[in-house]
Design an enzyme around this catalytic site. Structure first.
Site, short mmCIF file in Angstrom:
data_model
loop_
_atom_site.label_atom_id
_atom_site.label_comp_id
_atom_site.label_asym_id
_atom_site.label_seq_id
_atom_site.Cartn_x
_atom_site.Cartn_y
_atom_site.Cartn_z
N TYR A 135 32.35 -8.67 37.43
CA TYR A 135 31.05 -9.20 37.84
C TYR A 135 31.16 -10.57 38.53
O TYR A 135 30.15 -11.19 38.82
CB TYR A 135 30.12 -9.29 36.62
N ASP A 197 34.36 -3.69 25.39
CA ASP A 197 35.70 -3.11 25.58
C ASP A 197 36.79 -4.15 25.46
O ASP A 197 37.86 -3.88 24.94
CB ASP A 197 35.79 -2.43 26.95
N HIS A 447 38.73 -4.85 40.17
CA HIS A 447 37.69 -3.85 39.98
C HIS A 447 36.29 -4.43 40.06
O HIS A 447 36.07 -5.62 39.84
CB HIS A 447 37.87 -3.10 38.67
N TYR A 528 21.96 -2.45 36.05
CA TYR A 528 21.58 -3.36 34.97
C TYR A 528 22.22 -4.72 35.12
O TYR A 528 21.81 -5.68 34.47
CB TYR A 528 21.92 -2.74 33.60
N ARG A 529 23.20 -4.84 36.00
CA ARG A 529 24.00 -6.08 36.10
C ARG A 529 24.90 -5.92 37.30
O ARG A 529 25.23 -4.79 37.67
CB ARG A 529 24.84 -6.15 34.83
#
Ligand code: ADP
Length: 587
Positions: A135, A197, A447, A528-529
């Site tokens: 993110y 995670d 990623h 959502y984000r």
């Protein structure tokens, strides 16, 4: 009006870029010794020096780092993360970079930093640990912002209340820290935490971004209770019951040190409008303390894996999951993972194939066979004393037993299945970093998460899978994804793994996620984000009634932060001191 950068990347196509590739708009190279790689917008070199000097006067020299050398940006390991840039960059790594990073020692330092940033009109980007993988890491939305490392010094577990089953934490407390605290104090038999995670992130940081984990307490935001926040003007508030003073508090202490109302971590809402939500995914405050509910040890636990043989049964599996989850027979946040996600935790792509292209169905089937997994794999758990677990298991087994070819496993029966062993820990709140392995599916793996919300229906799951897999393959990537099942919806997490040292791979990943955002919005799906680079685009899809919600957000932003110093551009909300169009991320 703040204009994009004093220094801008010269190229958006090349490989790793040296600082000399940065130019002032007039073509001049940054020349002043000690200048950062990138200055805050509108700030010249002498002003920046004055600003950092005054920062050092507040927090001490050791707590201010000017990001002046390219080497600072080579720190790219999850275990030792950069505090100045996005390690999993999709633009050049110098793009989302702070000019300097400051680490406040306490709440008054945070307040003084906010006042100084207002005085100099320097944007400031707070983070707690700065991992925030997928993110944007520690990188700021506006290049050249001052990074504010809340976790370096403010990292105490302030309280663990065993009877009340909650904790009060500072920003730097990681999931590992909180778990270790319970273990060291022999409290694990009383209390569990919920973990995402990867356990290296901040409990507070993850929660204020509305991150999720996998126990019954998986919705972290739902389980937070009470916050202390410094507003952009430097004032300090406590939310919920924290606004009601403790009659025994020592009035001679500064407010941040005063004991709080004894219900602060017990009742979220207090009296009047509920403010906490506006400090999540937000640029309205810097959170200095947060309460989080802990789960009482359920008195028994059993995780399991159910393998679903092929894509044909995906629809049926989701239709089975919905009533079980809504009815709380599925007690936790279970996941239905595509086999390549599990395969990537157990090896990189070359372990399974020489192919440089997206894997075909028959290649994917061969991997599933080799790993003794299904095309889809459902990881859940049962919580409670043995008789309760037994009854729940009978219901789960009978329901999933209707799926032709479904198989059932406990971790004890599959000691070599690394993913099942990891999930067995994660689903009981034991943190690890082992899941990060899937980032290495490609060399130099970086990623991005594409994370749309889905209804828990077979139709929605199939449609999102079909779209995201087709698009991933069109842009040359394997589909790696998982459905994370919440109380009434699923977070469909698509992991776009690319080679961060390969400019073409980065460009394709960026283009893919941008295409998916538009595709999804047309079908009524929203994320959502998201990563820094996609915040504007996604914010624009939430545009009901002529962008009414954005207009409200901007009104609040401008009222609380008239100079626009706190995290401008975060989640697509720009203060009036910035020309939002000029700040769009190039693609
Ligand atoms: P992680 O816990 O994964 O290391 P970060 O600490 O990077 O995550 O936090 C993720 C994001 O959450 C930050 O980029 C920032 O926008 C927001 N955030 C984190 N901590 C705070 C805080 N103390 N106050 C305000 N916002 C925060």
């Amino acid at each position: 009006m703040k204009e994009p950068q004093s220094f801008v990347p010269e190229t958006t196509t090349g490989g790793p870029t040296a600082p000399s590739a940065y130019r002032k708009p007039n073509g001049e190279k940054p020349s002043v010794a000690g200048d950062p790689i990138i200055l805050p917008p509108g700030i010249d070199s002498p002003t920046f020096k004055k600003f950092t000097q005054q920062l050092a006067d507040i927090v001490g020299r050791d707590n201010v780092t000017v990001i002046s050398k390219d080497e600072e940006l080579y720190q790219e390991s999850y275990l030792d993360p950069s505090k100045a840039h996005d390690m999993f960059h999709i633009l050049e790594k110098q793009y989302f970079v702070s000019s300097a990073v400051v680490a406040p020692r306490d709440v008054p330092d945070v307040q003084a930093i906010m006042r100084l940033c207002n005085e100099f009109e320097v944007p400031v980007w707070p983070f707690s640990i700065g991992r925030n993988v997928g993110y944007g890491g520690a990188g700021p939305r506006v290049p050249g912002s001052l990074g504010m490392d809340m976790g370096r010094n403010m990292n105490k577990i302030l309280n663990v209340d065993v009877e009340g089953a909650y904790a009060l934490v500072e920003p730097g407390v990681t999931f590992f820290d909180l778990h270790d605290y319970l273990v060291k104090n022999n409290l694990r038999d009383r209390l569990w935490i919920d973990v995402p995670d990867l356990g290296g992130g901040s409990v507070l940081g993850n929660t204020c971004e509305r991150g999720v984990g996998y126990t019954p307490y998986g919705d972290h935001w739902m389980m937070h209770c009470g916050m202390e926040v410094v507003l952009p003007d430097g004032s300090l508030i406590r939310t919920g019951m924290g606004a009601l003073p403790d009659p025994n508090a020592d009035p001679n202490l500064p407010p941040h040190e005063q004991t709080a109302n004894s219900c602060w971590q017990l009742f979220n809402y207090g009296f009047g409008p509920y403010n906490d939500g506006i400090f999540t995914q937000s640029s309205l405050g810097v959170i200095t303390k947060m309460g989080i509910w802990l789960m009482t040890n359920p008195g028994g636990y059993q995780s399991y894996l159910i393998t679903i043989p092929s894509d044909k049964e995906l629809h049926q599996a989701i239709e089975i999951i919905r009533p079980l989850r809504v009815g709380m027979v599925l007690q936790n946040v279970p996941t239905l993972r595509h086999v390549l996600m599990d395969a990537a935790v157990m090896g990189d792509k070359t372990t399974y194939s020489d192919s440089k292209k997206p894997l075909t169905d028959s290649e994917i089937d061969a991997i599933a066979k080799k790993l003794n997994l299904g095309r889809w794999n459902f990881y859940g758990a049962l919580y409670g004393p043995e008789p309760i677990r037994e009854v729940m298991w009978q219901v789960v087994k009978a329901s999933f037993g209707n799926i032709p070819g479904a198989k059932f496993y406990f971790p004890e029966e599959m000691p070599d299945n690394k993913v099942l062993q990891i999930r067995n820990n994660t689903l009981q709140g034991i943190p690890s970093v082992d899941e990060l392995k899937w980032v290495d599916w490609l060399p130099n793996g970086g990623h991005l998460f594409f994370s749309p919300i889905a209804k828990v229906t077979g139709d929605d799951a199939l449609a999102q899978y079909e779209l995201t897999r087709r698009r991933s393959e069109e842009f040359g990537f394997d589909f790696i994804g998982t459905f994370v099942v919440g109380m009434r919806e699923m977070h469909h997490i698509v992991c776009i793994v690319y080679d961060r040292k390969d400019a073409d791979s980065r460009r394709r990943a960026h283009k893919l996620i941008s295409t998916l955002v538009d595709d999804a919005a047309k079908l009524g799906w929203g994320e959502y984000r998201t990563h820094l680079a996609l915040m504007d685009q996604i914010a624009e899809t939430y545009n009901f009634n002529d962008n009414a919600q954005m207009k409200l957000n901007e009104k609040i932003k401008n009222a609380l932060d008239p100079k626009g110093i706190l995290a401008p551009g975060k989640n697509g909300i720009w203060p009036s001191t910035y020309d939002k169009k000029a700040w769009r991320v190039p693609i």
